[in-house]
Design a protein around this motif. Sequence first.
Motif, short mmCIF file in Angstrom:
data_model
loop_
_atom_site.label_atom_id
_atom_site.label_comp_id
_atom_site.label_asym_id
_atom_site.label_seq_id
_atom_site.Cartn_x
_atom_site.Cartn_y
_atom_site.Cartn_z
N ILE A 182 23.30 -24.04 -34.00
CA ILE A 182 24.36 -25.04 -34.23
C ILE A 182 24.65 -25.79 -32.93
O ILE A 182 24.79 -27.02 -32.91
N GLU A 183 24.72 -25.04 -31.84
CA GLU A 183 24.98 -25.66 -30.53
C GLU A 183 23.90 -26.68 -30.20
O GLU A 183 24.20 -27.81 -29.76
N ALA A 184 22.64 -26.29 -30.40
CA ALA A 184 21.53 -27.20 -30.09
C ALA A 184 21.62 -28.47 -30.93
O ALA A 184 21.42 -29.58 -30.43
N ALA A 185 21.93 -28.30 -32.23
CA ALA A 185 22.04 -29.48 -33.10
C ALA A 185 23.19 -30.38 -32.66
O ALA A 185 23.07 -31.61 -32.67
N ALA A 186 24.29 -29.77 -32.24
CA ALA A 186 25.45 -30.56 -31.80
C ALA A 186 25.14 -31.35 -30.53
O ALA A 186 25.65 -32.46 -30.33
N LEU A 208 31.69 -29.38 -37.47
CA LEU A 208 32.46 -28.59 -36.51
C LEU A 208 32.93 -29.44 -35.34
O LEU A 208 34.07 -29.30 -34.88
N VAL A 209 32.06 -30.32 -34.86
CA VAL A 209 32.44 -31.19 -33.75
C VAL A 209 33.52 -32.18 -34.18
O VAL A 209 34.47 -32.47 -33.43
N ALA A 210 33.38 -32.71 -35.40
CA ALA A 210 34.40 -33.64 -35.89
C ALA A 210 35.76 -32.96 -36.01
O ALA A 210 36.80 -33.58 -35.73
N ALA A 211 35.75 -31.70 -36.41
CA ALA A 211 37.01 -30.95 -36.56
C ALA A 211 37.58 -30.54 -35.22
O ALA A 211 38.80 -30.43 -35.05
N ASP A 212 36.69 -30.30 -34.23
CA ASP A 212 37.15 -29.83 -32.91
C ASP A 212 36.22 -30.38 -31.83
O ASP A 212 35.30 -29.69 -31.38
N PRO A 213 36.43 -31.65 -31.39
CA PRO A 213 35.55 -32.25 -30.38
C PRO A 213 35.53 -31.46 -29.08
O PRO A 213 34.55 -31.53 -28.31
N LEU A 218 33.29 -27.13 -23.67
CA LEU A 218 33.38 -25.75 -23.18
C LEU A 218 32.19 -25.42 -22.28
O LEU A 218 31.09 -25.98 -22.44
N PRO A 219 32.36 -24.51 -21.30
CA PRO A 219 31.22 -24.06 -20.50
C PRO A 219 30.20 -23.37 -21.39
O PRO A 219 30.54 -22.80 -22.44
N ARG A 223 30.78 -21.87 -24.98
CA ARG A 223 30.49 -22.87 -26.00
C ARG A 223 29.62 -22.29 -27.11
O ARG A 223 29.87 -22.50 -28.31
N ARG A 224 28.63 -21.53 -26.73
CA ARG A 224 27.73 -20.95 -27.75
C ARG A 224 28.47 -19.97 -28.65
O ARG A 224 28.30 -19.97 -29.87
N VAL A 225 29.32 -19.15 -28.06
CA VAL A 225 30.11 -18.20 -28.85
C VAL A 225 31.06 -18.95 -29.78
O VAL A 225 31.25 -18.59 -30.95
N ALA A 226 31.66 -20.03 -29.26
CA ALA A 226 32.61 -20.80 -30.06
C ALA A 226 31.91 -21.44 -31.26
O ALA A 226 32.45 -21.45 -32.38
#
Length: 551
Positions: A182-186, A208-213, A218-219, A223-226
Motif C-alpha cells: 500500500i505504501e509503495a502504491a501511495a 487512505l491518503v485521501a482520508a489522512d494525507p 510520516l518517517p 509510515r509503513r506501519v501506519a
Amino acid sequence: MTPEQLSTAIVDVLTTLSDEGAITLPDGVPTTVTVERPRQKGHGDYATNVAMQLGKKAGMNPRAFAELVAERLRRSDGIAAVDIAGPGFLNITVEAGAQGQVALDVLAAGDTYGHNDALAGQRINVEFISANPTGPLHLGHTRWAAVGDALARVLAAAGATVDREFYINDRGTQMDLFGASIEAAALGRPIPEGGYQGGYIRDLAARLVAADPGLLELPEPERRVAFREAGYAAQLAEQQEQLRTFRTEFDTWFSERSLHDSESVADTLLSLREKGHVFEADGAVWMRTTDYGDDKDRVLIRTNGELTYFASDTAYYLNKRARGFDLCIYLLGADHHGYVGRLRAMAACAGDDPDQNIEVLIGQLVKIMKNGEEMKLSKRAGTMVTLEELTDEIGVDPLRYTLGRYPADSPLTLDVAQMTKQSSDNPVFYVQYVHARVSSILRNAAALGLEPGTEMALLTHEKEGELLRALAELPRVVASAAELREPHRVARYLEDTAGIYHRFYDNCRVLPMGDEEPNELHRARLALVAATRVVFANGLALLGVSAPERM
C-alpha cells in the motif's frame, strides 16, 4: 401423525410388551425406532424394520415379533392399519385425521417448525472462514460462507448453542508485505517483490491518503506501519460488509494477534510442556503429535526463535475450549487435508478427546464457468474471482443455494447461466417458486374471505397424503443435516417436496371455481397450502436463501 410420534407409539408398544413379559430384550427397549416412508406405493404411509432389528435379540422369529407389535399397534389412536411384509417389515397406514394433523402442527409451530432437540445441550464453535485482511474474499471463501453459515443454522435448529467464528490472520510476514504494498502504491513506487498486486491496492492506497494525507508525511518506518494498520482496518471492514451482503453473519471476529498480545501462546507452550508433550531437537521446539496418530511431530518454535502457525493454532484451539465450547468445528479448504491428523493430535496433547471435542471438515474446489470459460480473474484483485463480483454477477440467492445444495467435499463446476436461469430446471428457482405460488393462493383465498380450516380428516386424496408425509419429514431432515454436518440435505429435501407439492396442486383444486361455494375441503386444503408455505420458508431460511412471495 409425524414419524416421531409414530416412533413414540411403537416404543410404547415395545415397553408394554416387555413389561408384560411377552418379549425379553437383553439391551432394554430402545428410546427411538426408525420410521420411514416406504419406497413403493401400496405399502402404507410409513414402514419400520424394528422387528428385523429386535426379533433375534428377543430370541424370536422376526415375523412372529412383528405380529406381536402389529397387534398392539393397531389399537393405537391414529393408526388405520398395520400390515406385515416379507420377513417382518411393518407397513403402517395412519388415519386421515391423524395424518392431516401434521398441517395444523406446522401452522402452530410457525417459524420454529423443523427445529428439534437432537443436539440440545451442546455448545459448538464453528470456524468457517479464516482469512488474511489483505484483500477481497475469493471464491473459496464464498463456498465456506454459504456452507458454513448453513451448517451453523441447522446446528442451531437442532438445539445446539452455536457461535459462528471468523479467524483473522492479522499477524506475520503477509501483513508487513501488505503494508509495504500500500505504501509503495501511495508513493508511486513499484510494488515490492512478493507484495500484493491488483487494482484494489492502488484504490486502497488512494482512499487512505485521501482520508489522512498526513500518512505521506510520516518517517519511513512509522509510515509503513501506519499504512499497514489503516489498510488492515479498511480491508477488514470491507470483508465484513461483503459477508453481510451475502447474509453471512459472524458472532466472533477473532484476531490472531490477540493470542500473542495476551500471552496465550506462551501459556499454551508451558501447559503442553508440563503435560510432557513438548521437546527440543535440532535447535527447535516440537510437539510430540506422533503419540496421537500424526504422521510426524510438529514444530512450535523454529530454530530462529519464531513461532509457527501451528503454535498459534494450538493456542487458538485451547482459547475456544476455555470459552466453554464442547465441540470445535473447523471448515478448511481443499489444500488442508494434512491438517486433520495434526489438529486431532493437537487436541489429544491438550488432554481432550479428538472424537468428542474437535472436528475438521475439508471442502473441495469450485469452478465458475461463464460463456464456456472459467472465471479466474478479477478486475480489482487481479488474480482471483471475488465474493463481491460473484454476488453482483449471480445474485445472493442463486449463489448461496447452489453452493449449499452439494456436499462440501464434492468438487463443483457451476455455470453462471444455469444458476441465474428462471426456469424449473434451476433448483433455486424451482424451490422458491413453490413459496411464491402458495403465497399467491393464500392471497387469493384472503380476497375471497376464505381461511384455512381444521377438518383435516377430509384430506384423503393420495396426493394430499404424500404432501402431508413430506411436510412431516422436515424435523428429521434438519436433525440428520445437523448430526451429519450436511446442510445440503435441506436443499435436496425442498426440491423433492417441491415436486410433491406440484403433483398435489395438479390433482387437488384448492380454491372454489366460479360461483362454487367454498366448503370445508377447500378450507382443509388451504390449511395444507399454508403449512407448505411455512415449510418452504423455514427450509430456505436454514440455507440463508430468501422466500419470495412473488416471482
